[in-house]
Design a protein around this motif. Sequence first.
Motif, PDB file in Angstrom:
ATOM      1  N   GLY A  68      -2.953  24.072  28.250  1.00 41.56           N
ATOM      2  CA  GLY A  68      -1.659  24.367  27.654  1.00 41.56           C
ATOM      3  C   GLY A  68      -0.458  24.181  28.558  1.00 41.56           C
ATOM      4  O   GLY A  68       0.685  24.235  28.083  1.00 41.56           O
ATOM      5  N   GLY A  98       1.003  24.935  21.753  1.00 40.68           N
ATOM      6  CA  GLY A  98      -0.014  24.409  22.666  1.00 40.68           C
ATOM      7  C   GLY A  98      -0.174  25.282  23.903  1.00 40.68           C
ATOM      8  O   GLY A  98      -1.287  25.493  24.395  1.00 40.68           O
ATOM      9  N   HIS A  99       0.938  25.803  24.382  1.00 42.35           N
ATOM     10  CA  HIS A  99       0.921  26.674  25.565  1.00 42.35           C
ATOM     11  C   HIS A  99       0.138  27.948  25.271  1.00 42.35           C
ATOM     12  O   HIS A  99      -0.702  28.383  26.074  1.00 42.35           O
ATOM     13  CB  HIS A  99       2.357  27.005  25.966  1.00 42.35           C
ATOM     14  CG  HIS A  99       2.517  27.431  27.382  1.00 42.35           C
ATOM     15  ND1 HIS A  99       2.450  28.753  27.769  1.00 42.35           N
ATOM     16  CD2 HIS A  99       2.732  26.727  28.524  1.00 42.35           C
ATOM     17  CE1 HIS A  99       2.627  28.837  29.082  1.00 42.35           C
ATOM     18  NE2 HIS A  99       2.807  27.625  29.562  1.00 42.35           N
ATOM     19  N   ARG A 115      -2.144  28.404  22.973  1.00 44.37           N
ATOM     20  CA  ARG A 115      -3.565  28.087  22.788  1.00 44.37           C
ATOM     21  C   ARG A 115      -4.287  28.011  24.134  1.00 44.37           C
ATOM     22  O   ARG A 115      -5.440  28.427  24.260  1.00 44.37           O
ATOM     23  CB  ARG A 115      -3.717  26.779  22.019  1.00 44.37           C
ATOM     24  CG  ARG A 115      -3.427  26.919  20.522  1.00 44.37           C
ATOM     25  CD  ARG A 115      -3.474  25.593  19.818  1.00 44.37           C
ATOM     26  NE  ARG A 115      -3.261  25.748  18.371  1.00 44.37           N
ATOM     27  CZ  ARG A 115      -2.868  24.774  17.572  1.00 44.37           C
ATOM     28  NH1 ARG A 115      -2.633  23.553  18.061  1.00 44.37           N
ATOM     29  NH2 ARG A 115      -2.699  24.995  16.276  1.00 44.37           N
ATOM     30  N   GLY A 116      -3.591  27.469  25.128  1.00 48.30           N
ATOM     31  CA  GLY A 116      -4.164  27.423  26.467  1.00 48.30           C
ATOM     32  C   GLY A 116      -4.381  28.813  27.039  1.00 48.30           C
ATOM     33  O   GLY A 116      -5.411  29.099  27.655  1.00 48.30           O
TER      34      GLY A 116
END
Length: 211
Positions: A137, A165-166, A168-169
């Motif tokens: 992410g 996305g960040h 999710r990481g």
Amino acid sequence: MKPIRPLAHRVPLVAATAVCALALAACGSNNSGSHSGDGSPAKPAASPSARVPSGGHNAADVAFAKGMIPHHRQAVEMADLAATRASSPQVKEFADKIKKAQAPEIRTLSGWLSAWHEPVPAEMPGMDHSAHSSMPGMKGMEEMAALGKKSGKDFDRSFLEMMVGHHRGAVKMAGTEQDKGAFGRAKTLAADIIRTQSAEIARMNELLGKG
């Protein structure tokens, strides 16, 4: 037949005997280091170290803290940009919520590393997180620079897409901590990250029209 002693001579003897008995009793009661009031041995006071929980940790806990600190720092940087560049009040409010949640967690994680005698990751200059680009992410310096040049609705969409996305990481990293970590407080924090950031991902997707 022996003469009877006058009463005046016996009174001092009785008084002296009583004084000796009281002195002996006082000496016995002063020995509080080995006996309690009921005659049983007194319990020694607990030392400060005996009251400190052990809280063991392992390599996974250290890796979680070292990874999540720069990960959170980047999220805070993105949230700072939203304060002046976002056009949507919802995006600004969301960014402020992220900052208020993750900044204290950075301090908590840093405190754990210091207590474990582990180095705290150094802050990178500007928005350069290239040293941590392999983390799930994490955004590259070019992506962060491009986000910083945007404003209005263009910024809103890019911010939300990047933050999804960040997050999710971060959820992935927290899942690894739950599976492999040993430090109870770190595992609890990981569970909180999974719960809160999963809900935030769903909310951001709604704002993007993907919900």
